[in-house]
Scaffold this motif. Structure first.
Motif, PDB file in Angstrom:
ATOM      1  N   ARG A  38       0.828  -1.211   0.000  1.00 55.19           N
ATOM      2  CA  ARG A  38       0.000   0.000   0.000  1.00 55.19           C
ATOM      3  C   ARG A  38       0.860   1.259   0.000  1.00 55.19           C
ATOM      4  NH1 ARG A  38      -5.204  -0.922   3.928  1.00 55.19           N
ATOM      5  NH2 ARG A  38      -5.989  -2.786   2.902  1.00 55.19           N
ATOM      6  N   ASP A  41       2.166   1.732  -3.482  1.00 55.61           N
ATOM      7  CA  ASP A  41       1.098   2.285  -4.323  1.00 55.61           C
ATOM      8  C   ASP A  41       0.917   3.773  -4.050  1.00 55.61           C
ATOM      9  OD1 ASP A  41       0.661  -0.212  -5.426  1.00 55.61           O
ATOM     10  OD2 ASP A  41      -1.141  -0.623  -4.226  1.00 55.61           O
ATOM     11  N   ARG A  42       0.939   4.159  -2.781  1.00 59.68           N
ATOM     12  CA  ARG A  42       0.777   5.559  -2.403  1.00 59.68           C
ATOM     13  C   ARG A  42       1.899   6.413  -2.992  1.00 59.68           C
ATOM     14  NH1 ARG A  42       3.056   8.848   1.025  1.00 59.68           N
ATOM     15  NH2 ARG A  42       4.344   7.205   1.877  1.00 59.68           N
ATOM     16  N   ARG A  44       3.723   5.675  -5.685  1.00 60.23           N
ATOM     17  CA  ARG A  44       3.544   5.736  -7.140  1.00 60.23           C
ATOM     18  C   ARG A  44       2.473   6.761  -7.507  1.00 60.23           C
ATOM     19  NH1 ARG A  44       4.978   0.155  -7.116  1.00 60.23           N
ATOM     20  NH2 ARG A  44       2.866  -0.510  -6.624  1.00 60.23           N
ATOM     21  N   LEU A  45       1.375   6.767  -6.759  1.00 57.73           N
ATOM     22  CA  LEU A  45       0.314   7.733  -7.017  1.00 57.73           C
ATOM     23  C   LEU A  45       0.812   9.149  -6.781  1.00 57.73           C
ATOM     24  CD1 LEU A  45      -2.579   8.490  -7.684  1.00 57.73           C
ATOM     25  CD2 LEU A  45      -3.168   8.042  -5.288  1.00 57.73           C
ATOM     26  N   ARG A  46       1.569   9.347  -5.734  1.00 57.01           N
ATOM     27  CA  ARG A  46       2.135  10.673  -5.448  1.00 57.01           C
ATOM     28  C   ARG A  46       3.020  11.141  -6.596  1.00 57.01           C
ATOM     29  NH1 ARG A  46       6.815  12.834  -3.373  1.00 57.01           N
ATOM     30  NH2 ARG A  46       6.554  14.665  -2.069  1.00 57.01           N
ATOM     31  N   ASP A  47       3.860  10.243  -7.097  1.00 59.91           N
ATOM     32  CA  ASP A  47       4.735  10.590  -8.222  1.00 59.91           C
ATOM     33  C   ASP A  47       3.920  10.960  -9.462  1.00 59.91           C
ATOM     34  OD1 ASP A  47       6.995  10.188  -6.686  1.00 59.91           O
ATOM     35  OD2 ASP A  47       7.392   8.181  -7.481  1.00 59.91           O
ATOM     36  N   LEU A  48       2.853  10.202  -9.732  1.00 58.23           N
ATOM     37  CA  LEU A  48       2.005  10.503 -10.881  1.00 58.23           C
ATOM     38  C   LEU A  48       1.313  11.850 -10.718  1.00 58.23           C
ATOM     39  CD1 LEU A  48       0.389   7.003 -11.502  1.00 58.23           C
ATOM     40  CD2 LEU A  48       2.000   8.186 -13.004  1.00 58.23           C
ATOM     41  N   LEU A  49       0.833  12.125  -9.518  1.00 60.43           N
ATOM     42  CA  LEU A  49       0.170  13.403  -9.266  1.00 60.43           C
ATOM     43  C   LEU A  49       1.140  14.563  -9.417  1.00 60.43           C
ATOM     44  CD1 LEU A  49      -2.087  12.424  -6.254  1.00 60.43           C
ATOM     45  CD2 LEU A  49      -2.850  13.014  -8.561  1.00 60.43           C
TER      46      LEU A  49
END
Length: 83
Positions: A38, A41-42, A44-49
């Motif tokens: 998790r 995933d968090r 990776r999402l932060r990097d995408l954002l």
């Protein structure tokens, strides 16, 4: 698979044991692995954002955009059905 030993205060160990029992994890290792996944995933999402926030603005997502998107999805579905 590698092993890792960690030391926890009694209160944290009790919390982990409680989570393992309540959430039907087989072992505390399964619980910790899920927490790590998790967190990955968090991140990776932060990097995408952050990448999205730093990118140039795109075209607006108006009715025309969604109509074109529906057309592309429909065409892809028909192409797959023909295979």
């Amino acid at each position: 698979m590698s092993t890792m030993n960690i030391s926890l205060p009694d209160a944290l160990k009790a919390f982990v044991d409680e989570q393992v029992a309540q959430r039907a994890y087989g072992t505390s290792s399964e619980y910790v692995r899920e927490l790590i996944r998790r967190d990955q995933d968090r991140l990776r999402l932060r990097d995408l954002l952050l990448a999205g926030a730093g990118s140039a603005p795109g075209r607006p997502a108006d009715a025309g955009y969604f109509e074109a998107l529906r057309g592309r999805v429909g065409a892809a579905g028909k192409a797959r059905a023909r295979r």
